[in-house]
Design a protein around this motif. Structure first.
Motif, mmCIF file in Angstrom:
data_model
loop_
_atom_site.group_PDB
_atom_site.id
_atom_site.type_symbol
_atom_site.label_atom_id
_atom_site.label_comp_id
_atom_site.label_asym_id
_atom_site.label_seq_id
_atom_site.Cartn_x
_atom_site.Cartn_y
_atom_site.Cartn_z
ATOM 1 N N ALA A 121 16.890 -4.333 -7.836
ATOM 2 C CA ALA A 121 16.767 -4.584 -9.273
ATOM 3 C C ALA A 121 15.366 -5.078 -9.614
ATOM 4 C CB ALA A 121 17.811 -5.608 -9.718
ATOM 5 N N ALA A 122 14.818 -5.926 -8.771
ATOM 6 C CA ALA A 122 13.460 -6.427 -9.007
ATOM 7 C C ALA A 122 12.455 -5.285 -8.970
ATOM 8 C CB ALA A 122 13.099 -7.488 -7.966
ATOM 9 N N LEU A 123 12.637 -4.379 -8.025
ATOM 10 C CA LEU A 123 11.706 -3.254 -7.899
ATOM 11 C C LEU A 123 11.814 -2.302 -9.085
ATOM 12 C CD1 LEU A 123 11.954 -2.447 -4.086
ATOM 13 C CD2 LEU A 123 10.190 -3.754 -5.290
ATOM 14 N N GLN A 124 13.015 -2.158 -9.642
ATOM 15 C CA GLN A 124 13.174 -1.274 -10.802
ATOM 16 C C GLN A 124 12.425 -1.803 -12.018
ATOM 17 O OE1 GLN A 124 14.353 1.785 -10.950
ATOM 18 N NE2 GLN A 124 14.740 1.630 -8.770
ATOM 19 N N ALA A 130 3.472 0.087 -8.588
ATOM 20 C CA ALA A 130 3.741 -1.161 -7.862
ATOM 21 C C ALA A 130 4.963 -0.981 -6.960
ATOM 22 C CB ALA A 130 3.954 -2.310 -8.840
ATOM 23 N N ARG A 131 5.992 -0.330 -7.484
ATOM 24 C CA ARG A 131 7.206 -0.069 -6.692
ATOM 25 C C ARG A 131 6.870 0.813 -5.494
ATOM 26 N NH1 ARG A 131 10.297 1.122 -10.650
ATOM 27 N NH2 ARG A 131 9.727 3.293 -10.786
ATOM 28 N N GLU A 132 6.094 1.860 -5.747
ATOM 29 C CA GLU A 132 5.701 2.786 -4.684
ATOM 30 C C GLU A 132 4.884 2.073 -3.608
ATOM 31 O OE1 GLU A 132 5.248 6.948 -3.309
ATOM 32 O OE2 GLU A 132 6.351 6.203 -5.018
ATOM 33 N N ALA A 133 3.964 1.220 -4.038
ATOM 34 C CA ALA A 133 3.139 0.471 -3.081
ATOM 35 C C ALA A 133 4.017 -0.435 -2.215
ATOM 36 C CB ALA A 133 2.091 -0.359 -3.824
ATOM 37 N N PHE A 134 4.959 -1.127 -2.830
ATOM 38 C CA PHE A 134 5.867 -2.012 -2.090
ATOM 39 C C PHE A 134 6.669 -1.227 -1.057
ATOM 40 C CE2 PHE A 134 9.962 -4.039 -1.462
ATOM 41 C CZ PHE A 134 9.616 -5.360 -1.199
ATOM 42 N N ALA A 145 -5.000 0.675 2.836
ATOM 43 C CA ALA A 145 -5.933 1.793 2.614
ATOM 44 C C ALA A 145 -5.176 3.108 2.432
ATOM 45 C CB ALA A 145 -6.909 1.901 3.779
ATOM 46 N N ALA A 146 -4.155 3.340 3.252
ATOM 47 C CA ALA A 146 -3.381 4.579 3.132
ATOM 48 C C ALA A 146 -2.641 4.622 1.798
ATOM 49 C CB ALA A 146 -2.391 4.692 4.291
ATOM 50 N N ILE A 147 -2.122 3.488 1.379
ATOM 51 C CA ILE A 147 -1.411 3.422 0.100
ATOM 52 C C ILE A 147 -2.388 3.663 -1.045
ATOM 53 C CG2 ILE A 147 -0.089 1.930 -1.434
ATOM 54 C CD1 ILE A 147 0.932 0.513 1.162
ATOM 55 N N ALA A 148 -3.564 3.049 -0.957
ATOM 56 C CA ALA A 148 -4.576 3.224 -2.003
ATOM 57 C C ALA A 148 -4.947 4.690 -2.156
ATOM 58 C CB ALA A 148 -5.814 2.390 -1.670
ATOM 59 N N THR A 149 -5.121 5.370 -1.035
ATOM 60 C CA THR A 149 -5.457 6.791 -1.071
ATOM 61 C C THR A 149 -4.332 7.585 -1.717
ATOM 62 O OG1 THR A 149 -6.806 6.569 0.908
ATOM 63 C CG2 THR A 149 -6.063 8.791 0.344
ATOM 64 N N ARG A 150 -3.124 7.294 -1.319
ATOM 65 C CA ARG A 150 -1.969 8.038 -1.846
ATOM 66 C C ARG A 150 -1.774 7.819 -3.342
ATOM 67 N NH1 ARG A 150 3.958 8.685 0.778
ATOM 68 N NH2 ARG A 150 4.919 9.694 -1.002
ATOM 69 N N LEU A 151 -1.982 6.574 -3.794
ATOM 70 C CA LEU A 151 -1.773 6.267 -5.208
ATOM 71 C C LEU A 151 -3.011 6.509 -6.069
ATOM 72 C CD1 LEU A 151 0.299 2.945 -4.965
ATOM 73 C CD2 LEU A 151 1.137 5.278 -5.260
ATOM 74 N N GLY A 152 -4.152 6.748 -5.418
ATOM 75 C CA GLY A 152 -5.383 6.978 -6.170
ATOM 76 C C GLY A 152 -5.936 5.712 -6.810
ATOM 77 N N VAL A 153 -5.769 4.586 -6.114
ATOM 78 C CA VAL A 153 -6.263 3.305 -6.612
ATOM 79 C C VAL A 153 -7.059 2.623 -5.497
ATOM 80 C CG1 VAL A 153 -4.360 3.007 -8.242
ATOM 81 C CG2 VAL A 153 -4.160 2.071 -5.939
ATOM 82 N N SER A 154 -7.630 1.477 -5.803
ATOM 83 C CA SER A 154 -8.383 0.725 -4.798
ATOM 84 C C SER A 154 -7.421 -0.095 -3.937
ATOM 85 C CB SER A 154 -9.381 -0.211 -5.479
ATOM 86 O OG SER A 154 -8.675 -1.223 -6.181
ATOM 87 N N THR A 155 -7.925 -0.538 -2.784
ATOM 88 C CA THR A 155 -7.092 -1.391 -1.925
ATOM 89 C C THR A 155 -6.834 -2.729 -2.617
ATOM 90 O OG1 THR A 155 -9.055 -2.157 -0.747
ATOM 91 C CG2 THR A 155 -7.808 -0.364 0.265
ATOM 92 N N MET A 157 -6.279 -3.067 -5.771
ATOM 93 C CA MET A 157 -5.167 -2.819 -6.678
ATOM 94 C C MET A 157 -3.856 -2.766 -5.905
ATOM 95 S SD MET A 157 -4.929 -2.548 -9.905
ATOM 96 C CE MET A 157 -3.325 -3.057 -10.415
ATOM 97 N N VAL A 158 -3.874 -2.224 -4.696
ATOM 98 C CA VAL A 158 -2.670 -2.200 -3.860
ATOM 99 C C VAL A 158 -2.221 -3.629 -3.581
ATOM 100 C CG1 VAL A 158 -1.767 -1.628 -1.562
ATOM 101 C CG2 VAL A 158 -3.124 0.046 -2.824
ATOM 102 N N ARG A 159 -3.167 -4.518 -3.259
ATOM 103 C CA ARG A 159 -2.810 -5.925 -3.022
ATOM 104 C C ARG A 159 -2.185 -6.536 -4.271
ATOM 105 N NH1 ARG A 159 -7.625 -5.680 -0.041
ATOM 106 N NH2 ARG A 159 -8.851 -6.602 -1.704
ATOM 107 N N LYS A 160 -2.749 -6.217 -5.445
ATOM 108 C CA LYS A 160 -2.181 -6.731 -6.701
ATOM 109 C C LYS A 160 -0.764 -6.210 -6.902
ATOM 110 C CE LYS A 160 -6.391 -7.574 -9.315
ATOM 111 N NZ LYS A 160 -7.148 -7.277 -10.539
ATOM 112 N N TYR A 161 -0.557 -4.919 -6.615
ATOM 113 C CA TYR A 161 0.788 -4.350 -6.740
ATOM 114 C C TYR A 161 1.771 -5.066 -5.814
ATOM 115 C CZ TYR A 161 -0.993 -0.242 -9.316
ATOM 116 O OH TYR A 161 -1.543 0.604 -10.233
#
Length: 178
Positions: A121-124, A130-134, A145-155, A157-161
């Motif tokens: 429920a929290a992820l929804q 952010a959900r995808e990164a988690f 780094a792999a998540i950042a590449t996949r989502l097209g954002v910076s690392t 931003m991945v940490r923020k997500y």
């Protein structure tokens, strides 16, 4: 009738029209894709629930079937991830059962499943990225780094997500705040 009152009515009419025109097609498409009428019915239902929840999503949809299929595909992916999480949990329980002489009580199992529901429920409540990164980080064990590449954002931003996701989990899971 005010303009604010007409928007929900227009939305309801648009959803009704979309449902009437495309539900049978969506159900058939999902049945072929999933191979199970029950799962197809569940995903079709969830697809329209998601559309109903997105108030202004029906405005300007030129290809409703493509939109429905994309929404349904995302729900299928979410379902698969949820099932993978459940299977991982059950596998861990089975491993513990082999290693430890005692088994988790039904209450402990119920509490764990409830915690998983709360996390879901929290992820929804999060943004899709952010959900995808988690999920990519904690389920698929991918690096930032792999998540950042996949989502097209910076690392960064991945940490923020990931922080957003963990804070949302904490807010939805009373056991985590104690």
């Amino acid at each position: 009738m005010s303009a604010a009152e007409s928007i929900p009515q227009q939305h309801a009419q648009a959803v009704h029209a979309l449902y009437g025109a495309h539900h049978r097609w969506l159900f058939g498409w999902l049945r072929n894709k999933l191979g199970c009428a029950h799962n197809a019915a569940d995903v079709a239902h969830d697809t329209f629930l998601r559309i109903i929840a997105s108030r202004d999503a029906l405005l300007g949809v030129e290809q409703p079937r493509a939109w429905l299929a994309t929404t349904a595909k995302r729900l299928i992916v979410d379902r698969a991830r949820r099932q993978a999480l459940e299977q991982s949990y059950l596998a861990e329980l089975a491993l513990l059962a082999e290693v430890l002489p005692c088994y988790p009580s039904p209450d402990e199992t119920l509490m764990a499943l409830q915690a998983l529901d709360q996390i879901g429920a929290a992820l929804q409540a999060l943004s899709a990225k952010a959900r995808e990164a988690f999920l990519l980080h904690y389920l698929d064990q991918q690096s930032h780094a792999a998540i950042a590449t996949r989502l097209g954002v910076s690392t960064r931003m991945v940490r923020k997500y990931l922080v957003q996701a963990l804070l949302a989990c904490r807010a939805h899971c009373p056991a985590m705040t104690a």
